[in-house]
Write an enzyme that holds these catalytic residues in place. Structure first.
Site, mmCIF file in Angstrom:
data_model
loop_
_atom_site.group_PDB
_atom_site.id
_atom_site.type_symbol
_atom_site.label_atom_id
_atom_site.label_comp_id
_atom_site.label_asym_id
_atom_site.label_seq_id
_atom_site.Cartn_x
_atom_site.Cartn_y
_atom_site.Cartn_z
ATOM 1 N N HIS A 111 0.847 -1.186 0.000
ATOM 2 C CA HIS A 111 0.000 0.000 0.000
ATOM 3 C C HIS A 111 0.884 1.237 0.000
ATOM 4 O O HIS A 111 2.005 1.203 0.518
ATOM 5 C CB HIS A 111 -0.919 -0.005 1.232
ATOM 6 C CG HIS A 111 -1.978 1.061 1.196
ATOM 7 N ND1 HIS A 111 -1.776 2.322 1.695
ATOM 8 C CD2 HIS A 111 -3.247 1.042 0.699
ATOM 9 C CE1 HIS A 111 -2.879 3.041 1.520
ATOM 10 N NE2 HIS A 111 -3.784 2.289 0.915
ATOM 11 N N ASP A 146 -7.950 -4.358 -0.716
ATOM 12 C CA ASP A 146 -8.354 -4.932 -1.997
ATOM 13 C C ASP A 146 -8.078 -6.430 -2.061
ATOM 14 O O ASP A 146 -8.707 -7.142 -2.846
ATOM 15 C CB ASP A 146 -7.616 -4.241 -3.148
ATOM 16 C CG ASP A 146 -8.016 -2.788 -3.288
ATOM 17 O OD1 ASP A 146 -9.217 -2.513 -3.248
ATOM 18 O OD2 ASP A 146 -7.127 -1.933 -3.413
#
Length: 455
Positions: A332, A391
């Site tokens: 991320h 995700d």
């Protein structure tokens, strides 16, 4: 135009694209020379400070002895830990997205009466203009629901008598209407596409005022409008976890940038949708799902750690899946040790996997989550840790909910419209300057040549 004519045009476009590449390529070393923070982030992923916000906080490190020390990720909505918010409404056995939307917009948790009044207000706005479905959504349905959603949002401008009024009460009214209508615009857009492109039966179910946002999504999507309590609650948690992520994420920053120009709400939100559509942002969970489909077809034993590690290594070497060199869902821009949204999600995902009889897949996801950071560390120099992001699991959840791939990113938008609305309002209230960062030109000054003298 005949096929030869089309071929000539295609060749010309290819030649022009090569010209773009040859003239547009910037020497990568210049970014270091001029201390440009590419992506508005430093090498450790820390974002360039571009503004202040009271809406959400993303925490990925602590400061000890003037040094940044990575820590377990934390996400706060209006100063309240999201983990505590989720725990609170789960313990009360109720839905949380409407409560979180209220919190983001108004800065405090609603009382019981305020929450009832707010959900009633949203339900009242959950009605599209007369013939909008027939005249707008059903006409020229797109294969991409994000484009359908953006087109619908821009068209709603034409139905608003006060579309350009940027006073706070009017903008709040517009935002509340869009928050209420996003599920309808997204699902109806998909139903139109499914009917005209895939030949499926057309279902346009009216939303039910007594249902939550998550319940209504499942109700209007499924032919029989049926769903289990666990399905609705996990979708609700997904909406809560995607609702907001600070002012620096790409689509929310877009909201600030476009709002700072003084434009209308519909234009600002449509711009944010364009940002979210990108596979590096809202479309990432689709990549995760497709990566796992490829992985499951290539790996014989889903419990074999060596076989999984070899596949992950092949991904990084651009030898597997889409040859992009990425393990989707891992890593991320901000978080390093952990993404709190993924941590919250994981426990509920396991319950849904058990209900759906997909425990083997869940175990595969868990193994990839465990092995991927070690594989990446062996293959690449890392400036910060990597871990599974939200995700990684959200696509698996949507798959188990039988949501079509076309709706994965719109579901993100249905959630994030709450955060975008809060940030648009914050930008208007604080009446900031138009946002205009600097770009340094590296082009050399040259003399103009007349047309006949050019080579």
């Amino acid at each position: 135009m005949n096929s030869n004519g089309l071929s000539d045009i295609t060749d010309k476009i290819l030649d022009l694209s090569k010209l773009c590449t040859s003239t547009g390529q910037i020497d990568p070393t210049l970014y270091t020379k001029y201390e440009v923070k590419r992506g508005l982030r430093d090498i450790n992923g820390k974002g360039v400070l571009a503004g202040l916000t009271d809406i959400a906080e993303v925490k990925s490190y602590t400061i000890e002895d003037h040094e940044l020390v990575p820590c377990e990720g934390k996400l706060y909505y209006r100063g309240i830990d999201v983990e505590d918010i989720v725990k609170g409404f789960i313990e009360d056995d109720r839905f949380g997205f409407e409560e979180v939307t209220y919190l983001l917009l108004f800065g405090k948790l609603p009382t019981k009466k305020q929450l009832i009044d707010f959900t009633t207000l949203l339900a009242g706005y959950r009605t599209l203009p007369t013939s909008f479905v027939r005249d707008i959504i059903m006409k020229a349905p797109s294969h991409d629901m994000m484009n359908t959603l953006a087109r619908s949002v821009l068209t709603l401008y034409s139905y608003d008598d006060n579309a350009d009024d940027t006073s706070l009460p009017n903008v709040l009214r517009q935002c509340l209407q869009l928050i209420s209508l996003f599920p309808l615009l997204s699902v109806y857009g998909y139903q139109a596409y499914s009917h005209y492109h895939d030949g499926n039966s057309l279902y346009i179910h009216a939303p039910q005022p007594e249902l939550s946002t998550a319940e209504n999504i499942l109700y209007i999507l499924r032919p029989d409008s049926k769903y289990t309590s666990l399905e609705a609650k996990i979708l609700d948690i997904a909406l809560v976890l995607h609702a907001e992520h600070g002012g620096g994420n790409n689509s929310t920053f877009t909201t600030h940038v476009v709002t700072s120009t003084g434009t209308d709400t519909y234009s600002a939100i449509a711009a944010s949708l364009g940002s979210l559509k990108g596979p590096r942002h809202g479309g990432a969970n689709i990549k995760v799902i497709r990566m796992f489909e490829d992985m499951k077809s290539k790996i014989k034993d889903w419990s074999d750690e060596d076989e999984i590690s070899n596949y992950l290594t092949a991904l990084l070497h651009k030898e597997a899946f889409d040859k992009a060199g990425l393990i989707y869902g891992i890593g991320h821009a901000v978080y390093s040790l952990s993404d709190p949204r993924a941590e919250i999600f994981k426990g509920f995902v396991e319950k849904l996997a058990a209900e759906k009889g997909r425990n083997d897949e869940f175990k595969l996801y868990s193994l990839v989550e465990q092995l991927a950071p070690h594989v990446i560390a062996k293959e690449r120099k890392m400036y910060k840790g990597v871990s599974a992001n939200v995700d990684f699991y959200s696509g698996f959840v949507y798959s188990m909910l039988d949501l079509p791939l076309e709706l994965y990113t719109p579901i993100f938008a249905i959630s994030r419209i709450s955060g975008w609305s809060a940030h648009r309002i914050e930008e208007i209230i604080n009446n900031g300057k138009i946002i205009r960062p600097a770009y340094k030109s590296i082009a050399k000054h040259t003399e103009y040549k007349s047309l006949l003298d050019r080579e």
